[in-house]
Design an enzyme around this catalytic site. Sequence first.
Site, mmCIF file in Angstrom:
data_model
loop_
_atom_site.group_PDB
_atom_site.id
_atom_site.type_symbol
_atom_site.label_atom_id
_atom_site.label_comp_id
_atom_site.label_asym_id
_atom_site.label_seq_id
_atom_site.Cartn_x
_atom_site.Cartn_y
_atom_site.Cartn_z
ATOM 1 N N THR A 127 -31.790 23.440 64.385
ATOM 2 C CA THR A 127 -31.908 22.713 65.892
ATOM 3 C C THR A 127 -30.725 23.746 66.410
ATOM 4 O OG1 THR A 127 -30.504 21.095 65.126
ATOM 5 C CG2 THR A 127 -32.956 20.542 65.561
ATOM 6 N N LYS B 55 -29.887 21.943 56.866
ATOM 7 C CA LYS B 55 -29.711 22.113 58.048
ATOM 8 C C LYS B 55 -28.793 21.366 58.659
ATOM 9 C CE LYS B 55 -30.768 20.787 61.587
ATOM 10 N NZ LYS B 55 -30.297 19.738 62.633
ATOM 11 N N THR C 102 -26.697 13.370 54.683
ATOM 12 C CA THR C 102 -26.249 14.160 55.812
ATOM 13 C C THR C 102 -27.430 14.605 56.366
ATOM 14 O OG1 THR C 102 -25.055 16.345 56.467
ATOM 15 C CG2 THR C 102 -26.310 16.389 54.420
#
Lengths: 390, 390
Positions: free
Chosen positions: A141, A163, A174
Site C-alpha cells: 500500500t 507488507k 502484524t
Amino acid sequence: MKSICLVEGVRAAGVREGKYGIALIAASGTAAAVFTKNLVSAEPVRLMRERMMAGTLDGIVVNAGNANVFTGEQGYADACRMAEDAAAVLGTVPERIGVASTGVIGRYMKMDTVTRQIREAGAMLRSDDSAETDAARAIMTTDLTEKHAAVIRDNFVVAGITKGSGMIAPNMGTMLAFVYTDATIGAPDLQEALQMAVTRSFNRVVVDGDTSTNDCLFCTATGYRETPDMSVFQEALEEVCISLARQIAADGEGATKLIEVRVSGASTEEDAATIARTVVGSPLVKTAVYGNDPNWGRIIAAAGRAGVDFDPFGAIIAVTDGTRRVVLADKGKICADNVMYPEALAEAASLMGGSEVIFEVLLDDGTASATAWGCDLTERYVEINGKYTT
Amino acid sequence: MKSICLVEGVRAAGVREGKYGIALIAASGTAAAVFTKNLVSAEPVRLMRERMMAGTLDGIVVNAGNANVFTGEQGYADACRMAEDAAAVLGTVPERIGVASTGVIGRYMKMDTVTRQIREAGAMLRSDDSAETDAARAIMTTDLTEKHAAVIRDNFVVAGITKGSGMIAPNMGTMLAFVYTDATIGAPDLQEALQMAVTRSFNRVVVDGDTSTNDCLFCTATGYRETPDMSVFQEALEEVCISLARQIAADGEGATKLIEVRVSGASTEEDAATIARTVVGSPLVKTAVYGNDPNWGRIIAAAGRAGVDFDPFGAIIAVTDGTRRVVLADKGKICADNVMYPEALAEAASLMGGSEVIFEVLLDDGTASATAWGCDLTERYVEINGKYTT
C-alpha cells in the site's frame, strides 16, 4: 529466488491495477496464524479466527486497496466470497483458504474487481523469482519496498513475505505476513513456535503506535522435508520474522532511518520489551533521530513513562551506528551536554547521520534484554497521512 | 486583568532573555499540587513532592530553558537554591516556595543566570495586567501563545496560567500550571478538588503522547474570601483547568487545529476517557484532521486498540464543527464512503476546514462520558522537534 518460492510446495502469483492488488499463494500443509488484538478487527480476520482452528491450508488470498473493516455482514460475506473464488481456482474447499485484506478502513469492497483479479492470478501460479516478487508487490500500500526473508538450514527452509508501512504497532500479529516452511510440523507445534517468534519480531516494531485492524501472520508448513529439531526451527523462524519486521520498520511511512533500541539489564524480558517499544515509538525520539540530534533526555523520559519500574540512575545510555559508540549518560552522570561535554554531543550527532541508529539502554535491574525497531518521524509521514486517504 | 492577578493576594513578575526565563509569583495561602507520574522526574519535582506535604506556600519560582532533569545531586541542589533565592526576595523560608522547571532534559543548570533573573523579577512584583502577562510569557518554550484562564463567581475567583506545547500527555499533572483562588480552603480539601479537576482537564490532553518529566500543577488558595460551597468551587476549578488544558492543545507544537473527541455511552468515565485520549492521540487521526480528511476508519481503529471493551457495531461516529454535523457511521452501517455515500464524505471534509474539529463517538454500552483534547500533526511538529534540541 529469495523467499517463499524457495520452500518446496509453494507457488505464487500477484496482479495489480493501481491501488488494487491480489496476491495468491498456493501451498498445502499444516498452518498456524496470529491476528491483531485490536477490538475492531477486519471481516477477513473474523472469518480466519474461526477457520484457522482446523490447522490446515491449501492457499492464501490477499487483497490490497480495501481493508474490509467495519463493513459488517456484507464485508463478512465478501471475505467468504474471496475464499470461494480462490478455492475454485485452486481446486479445494473455501474452508482451506486463508484470507487477508489491507487498505482503507470503512469502505465496502468492490467484489467484481477482486473476483476477476483472483482468476487472473490463478492462471499465473508458478514457483520462481518473479512469482514471489509479484505476490509481494501486489499487496503493497504505502510501502516503498517489497519485503522478503529466507533462512536455509540443512534440512529445511523457512521463508516469508510481508507488507506494512503505516498503522504499525503490531500487537499479536502484524500487517500481513506470510511465512512458509517445507519442514513437517504439526499445527499445534507450529502455532506455539509462531507465537513465540512473533513476540520477538513483529510485536517489537512500532512505526506510529496505531495498531491495525487487519494485522495477521500466517505460517504454513508444507511437510516436504522431515520434522526438524524444534529449537533449530524456532531460531530459524525467529530470524525470518525479525528480518521481515525490520524491513517494515525501515520502510515505515516517510522514514529515512531505521531505529533500533536495545534494552538490557532489565528484570524481565517483558519489561525490557516495553521500554524498548516505548522509546522507539516516542515521537520526540523519532524526530530527534530525523534531525541527527543526540537528545538522549527524550530517551530517558520515554523510558520513564513506559510503566516499568527501574532505576533511572543505574542506567547507561549509549548511541552507536554499529561501528562507533558514544556513552550519553552513565549511571546518573551526564556524559554528553552542551556545557561540560560538547565533544561527546558532537560525536554522537555525527554517528547518527547514517541509515541506522542504535540506542543502547543498559539497566541495572536484572539480566533480561529485548530489542525493538522503528523509524524516524519526518514531514513525509505527515504528508502521506494528511494528504491521502490510506 | 485576565487571570491570576484577579485573585486577591497575588503578585507576579517575569523576566526573559532568549530561551531563558524566570516567572516569580508571590501569594501566601494553603496549597495543593499534582506532579508527573513519569518514573524519571525532574529534580524540582522530587523536591516539591517532599515540601508540598506541608500544604502552604508563599510563592512560586519557575525557570524556562532547562528542565533540570537527570542532573542528580547537583540538580537537586540547584532546585533548592532556586527556592532559597526566591525566599530571600519574598522574605520567607525556602520551604514555602514552589519550584518548577521546563526546557531541555539532561543538561546542568546555569545557576548564575537563574539567580540574577530571580532577583530582577523580585524587584518587579506587582498585581496588574502586565504582571500576569510577563509571568506567563517568561515560562514559554515552544509555546506560541501565553495561556490564561479565570472564572469569577459571586464570592470567589479561580484563575491560572499554564505553559505547554510538546511532550504533552499529562498523567496526573501537566507541563506547568499555576492556579490561584482567593477563597478560604484547607489544604486537604484543595488537594482533593485539584485532583478531581486534573482528571477531567489536563489529564485529557494529548499532543504527542510523550509524558513530560516536569509536569506539575500548583493551586494556591489565598484565603482573602470566605470558604465557598465546595461543589461550586469544584465546578469553577474544573472550568479554569479545562480552559488552560484546551489552550495547551490548541497551541500544540506545529498545530493548526484543535481536536476535541467526545465519547459518550460508555460503561465508565474511565473507559470513555481512555477511548477519547487514544483517538485524540492517534497520529493517523491527527494527520487526517490536518488534511481535512474525514477518514473515520482511523477513529474506530484507534478506539479499538484503546484496551477498552465496547461494542464497535453499537457505535455512532459523527464529526461536527459546532454548527454543522455529519454522521459517518451508525451502529455498524457505513454512512460516509467514496462509493455509496460520497456527498456525506464531502460535507464532512468541508466542515473540517475550521480551526476546531469535534468528533463524537456515541457508544451503546452505558451512560458515562468524557472529552479529550489534542491537535493535528503537521510537518511543522517534525521541524520543531527534528531541527532543534527542545
